[in-house]
Design an enzyme around this catalytic site. Structure first.
Site, PDB file in Angstrom:
ATOM      1  N   ASN A  43       0.800  -1.235   0.000  1.00  0.00           N
ATOM      2  CA  ASN A  43       0.000   0.000   0.000  1.00  0.00           C
ATOM      3  C   ASN A  43       0.831   1.282   0.000  1.00  0.00           C
ATOM      4  O   ASN A  43       0.448   2.266  -0.608  1.00  0.00           O
ATOM      5  CB  ASN A  43      -1.062  -0.021   1.110  1.00  0.00           C
ATOM      6  CG  ASN A  43      -0.487  -0.048   2.495  1.00  0.00           C
ATOM      7  OD1 ASN A  43       0.682  -0.397   2.694  1.00  0.00           O
ATOM      8  ND2 ASN A  43      -1.296   0.308   3.472  1.00  0.00           N
TER       9      ASN A  43
ATOM     10  N   LYS B 298      12.339  -7.656   0.866  1.00  0.00           N
ATOM     11  CA  LYS B 298      11.439  -8.378  -0.050  1.00  0.00           C
ATOM     12  C   LYS B 298      10.188  -7.523  -0.246  1.00  0.00           C
ATOM     13  O   LYS B 298       9.363  -7.385   0.650  1.00  0.00           O
ATOM     14  CB  LYS B 298      11.025  -9.750   0.492  1.00  0.00           C
ATOM     15  CG  LYS B 298      10.283 -10.537  -0.603  1.00  0.00           C
ATOM     16  CD  LYS B 298       9.451 -11.676  -0.105  1.00  0.00           C
ATOM     17  CE  LYS B 298       8.030 -11.308   0.255  1.00  0.00           C
ATOM     18  NZ  LYS B 298       7.200 -10.762  -0.838  1.00  0.00           N
ATOM     19  N   PRO B 299      10.042  -6.940  -1.461  1.00  0.00           N
ATOM     20  CA  PRO B 299       8.824  -6.156  -1.707  1.00  0.00           C
ATOM     21  C   PRO B 299       7.630  -7.083  -1.881  1.00  0.00           C
ATOM     22  O   PRO B 299       7.792  -8.285  -2.084  1.00  0.00           O
ATOM     23  CB  PRO B 299       9.136  -5.454  -3.037  1.00  0.00           C
ATOM     24  CG  PRO B 299      10.140  -6.326  -3.718  1.00  0.00           C
ATOM     25  CD  PRO B 299      10.930  -6.998  -2.634  1.00  0.00           C
TER      26      PRO B 299
ATOM     27  N   SER C  25      -0.377  -7.852   6.959  1.00  0.00           N
ATOM     28  CA  SER C  25      -1.621  -8.238   7.631  1.00  0.00           C
ATOM     29  C   SER C  25      -1.354  -9.016   8.922  1.00  0.00           C
ATOM     30  O   SER C  25      -0.269  -9.563   9.129  1.00  0.00           O
ATOM     31  CB  SER C  25      -2.461  -9.088   6.684  1.00  0.00           C
ATOM     32  OG  SER C  25      -1.769 -10.279   6.394  1.00  0.00           O
TER      33      SER C  25
ATOM     34  N   GLU D 144       4.405  -4.580  12.100  1.00  0.00           N
ATOM     35  CA  GLU D 144       3.462  -3.466  11.900  1.00  0.00           C
ATOM     36  C   GLU D 144       2.278  -4.040  11.146  1.00  0.00           C
ATOM     37  O   GLU D 144       2.368  -4.262   9.937  1.00  0.00           O
ATOM     38  CB  GLU D 144       4.117  -2.376  11.062  1.00  0.00           C
ATOM     39  CG  GLU D 144       5.390  -1.800  11.634  1.00  0.00           C
ATOM     40  CD  GLU D 144       5.121  -0.856  12.766  1.00  0.00           C
ATOM     41  OE1 GLU D 144       4.101  -0.162  12.740  1.00  0.00           O
ATOM     42  OE2 GLU D 144       5.930  -0.837  13.704  1.00  0.00           O
TER      43      GLU D 144
ATOM     44  N   CYS E 190      -3.368   1.489   6.683  1.00  0.00           N
ATOM     45  CA  CYS E 190      -3.534   0.789   7.964  1.00  0.00           C
ATOM     46  C   CYS E 190      -4.154   1.668   9.030  1.00  0.00           C
ATOM     47  O   CYS E 190      -4.834   1.180   9.920  1.00  0.00           O
ATOM     48  CB  CYS E 190      -2.184   0.267   8.439  1.00  0.00           C
ATOM     49  SG  CYS E 190      -0.973   1.570   8.739  1.00  0.00           S
ATOM     50  N   ASN E 191      -3.902   2.992   8.951  1.00  0.00           N
ATOM     51  CA  ASN E 191      -4.399   3.856  10.021  1.00  0.00           C
ATOM     52  C   ASN E 191      -5.469   4.841   9.563  1.00  0.00           C
ATOM     53  O   ASN E 191      -5.650   5.891  10.159  1.00  0.00           O
ATOM     54  CB  ASN E 191      -3.244   4.567  10.739  1.00  0.00           C
ATOM     55  CG  ASN E 191      -2.431   5.436   9.811  1.00  0.00           C
ATOM     56  OD1 ASN E 191      -2.759   5.571   8.647  1.00  0.00           O
ATOM     57  ND2 ASN E 191      -1.375   6.037  10.326  1.00  0.00           N
TER      58      ASN E 191
END
Ligand code: NAD
Length: 478
Positions: A151, A174-175, A228, A249, A283-284
């Site tokens: 994201n 690692k993307p 996730s 995270e 995420c926020n």
């Protein structure tokens, strides 16, 4: 972008021949953009070995020298900002304005972390013994594996790499398999500097292959993961045999509490922006609203009008959009299913509520759901799309209780003109972050961390920096 590029893994400052078997597509129109490698076991081994080999010499350099490399890379990012922003928009789907913000913020973040070079401090402790000094030293952990979501793919490289490198660690990134192009382009910029080989490496692949190879590896000293909750849990299990240190995270289900004395115009504007930005895939960002009954009708009406005014579509084909597509078909299906389930349970669609008819991309209408209840999945599970469920509450006490009753604990927000209500909410909300009269984003000098299943440890600022170190206490008796 018409040319299909085949990217190669970046190990010890070289792009190594790799089998580019993963296709990367533009989520706005499903067009093929590039092919990237599924890293083999040997390549993951080689990347970790390169990082290990480089680490001692890297850590032995003065921190200010290490920081110099971060500044060089920041400057290259700025020189290439427009090209990078277009690449991010093409593979991730965020609007160009936000992609530009992400690129510039990434450069600023590298510079910010570089500033810590002269501020890394240990401690001198008081001893119980005569003639003894106790020193608490902060040392690098060694090799970091940085595993990224899709994201904010470009910024997340810096969020992991910058604190790792300035404190003397080396890193293998690692993307996400959804958005690896920007990471390889970042590696190209790194390759143009004289950063010592092995300090920064990139291996691409899926979680099940490259991801697991990294997280199970005994040669990794810290797994710094953003993604996730489910994956975080799997990574904890993979790390367990080696007792590898973790920084996780994870997801969020941010509650926005709107009290009757709030500036409603401000609240509507902020919550809309938060729900629309990056197509709600943050995420926020506000994922559920608790509004006091006295202003509920007014708030819901204004929210619906505001969300309905969102301009959305293909961000590279149309100008002045607020919102692009969701990341892939699975995300679109999940959002549509969650809305269907909620309406089946009695939620009312005030605006939106359907997949948008916008060609081959993964577009969902900006949606407001009223009449939601705390037992509905839409109020409990992360949506990660432009859908806002609203529940009416009687007062601040009820709002705080419902907000805290969640397995997530990343972010929360409160809209009120009352200082005492704001202070009480700040004291009683059990979250890593609370925003009063505004929504995300967080500051790079803050500390982005989540309670409960939203994570372990955190990122940014001094506290985030020290996550990349371990302490070594030395007793000197003279
Ligand atoms: P994801 O968990 O599906 O994937 C993240 C990364 O983990 C990818 O690189 C993936 O390949 C890898 N991965 C998957 N399975 C793995 C395994 N078993 N072992 C090792 N690696 C594995 O997450 P996503 O869909 O890319 O990102 C969205 C999620 O990330 C959301 O839940 C969002 O809230 C969260 N997120 C959190 C923050 C934060 O700061 N707390 C920031 C951004 C995103």
């Amino acid at each position: 972008m018409t040319e299909i590029i085949h990217y190669q893994n970046f190990i010890a400052n070289a792009f190594v021949p790799s089998d580019p078997s993963i296709e990367v597509r533009n989520p706005a129109n499903n067009q093929l953009l590039a092919r990237v490698p599924e890293a083999s076991g040997e390549q993951v081994e080689a990347a970790i070995a390169a990082a290990r080999h480089a680490q001692k010499n890297w850590a032995a350099r003065p921190a200010i020298e290490r920081a110099g490399y971060l500044r060089k890379i920041a400057s290259k990012v700025r020189d290439n900002a427009e090209r990078l922003a277009h690449l991010i928009t093409a593979e991730q789907g965020k609007v160009l304005g936000l992609a530009r913000v992400e690129v510039n913020f990434t450069a600023d973040y590298l510079d910010y972390m570089a500033e810590w070079a002269r501020r890394l401090e240990g401690e001198v402790l008081t001893s119980d013994r005569v003639g003894e000094n106790i020193f608490l030293l902060r040392k690098p952990l060694g090799v970091v594996a940085g595993i990224l979501p899709w994201n904010f793919p470009f910024f997340l490289i810096a969020r992991k790499m910058a604190p790792a490198l300035v404190t003397g660690n080396t890193i293998v990134i690692k993307p996400s398999e959804e958005t690896p192009i920007n990471c390889f382009e970042f590696a190209r910029l790194v390759a143009e500097t004289d950063l010592p080989p092995g300090v920064f490496n990139v291996v691409s692949g899926t979680g099940a292959t490259a991801g697991q190879r990294l997280t199970r590896h005994a040669g990794v000293d810290l797994i710094s993961f953003t993604g996730s909750v489910d994956t975080g849990s799997r990574i904890m299990a993979a790390a367990a045999p080696n007792i590898t240190k973790l920084n996780l995270e994870l997801g969020g289900k941010a509650p926005a509490i709107v009290l009757a004395d709030a500036d409603l115009e401000l609240a509507v504007k902020a919550v809309t922006a938060s729900r629309v930005i990056n197509t709600g895939q943050v995420c926020n960002c506000a994922e559920r609203v608790y509004v006091e009954r006295k202003v509920a009708d007014q708030f819901i009406e204004q929210m619906a009008a505001s969300m309905a005014a969102t301009r959305y579509g293909d961000p590279l084909a149309e100008d002045d959009l607020d919102m692009g597509p969701l990341i892939n078909q699975a995300a679109l299906d999940k959002v549509a299913q969650m809305v269907r389930t909620a309406t089946g349970q009695g939620a009312e669609v005030v605006t939106g509520g359907a997949v948008a008819d916008k060609g081959a991309g993964f577009h969902y209408q900006p949606t407001v759901l009223a009449g939601c209840g705390s037992d509905m999945a839409i109020m409990r599970q992360e949506i990660f799309g432009p859908v806002l469920p609203i529940q009416i509450v009687e007062d601040l006490d009820e709002a705080i209780a419902l907000a805290n009753d969640s397995e997530y604990g990343l972010t929360s927000s409160v809209y009120t003109r009352s200082l005492s209500a704001a202070m009480r909410a700040s004291n009683e909300l059990d979250f890593g972050e609370t925003y009063i009269n505004r929504e995300n984003f967080e500051a790079m000098q803050g500390f982005h961390a989540g309670a409960r299943k939203s994570g372990i440890g955190g990122a940014d600022g001094k506290h985030g920096l020290y996550e990349y170190t371990h302490t070594h206490v030395v007793y000197i008796q003279i």
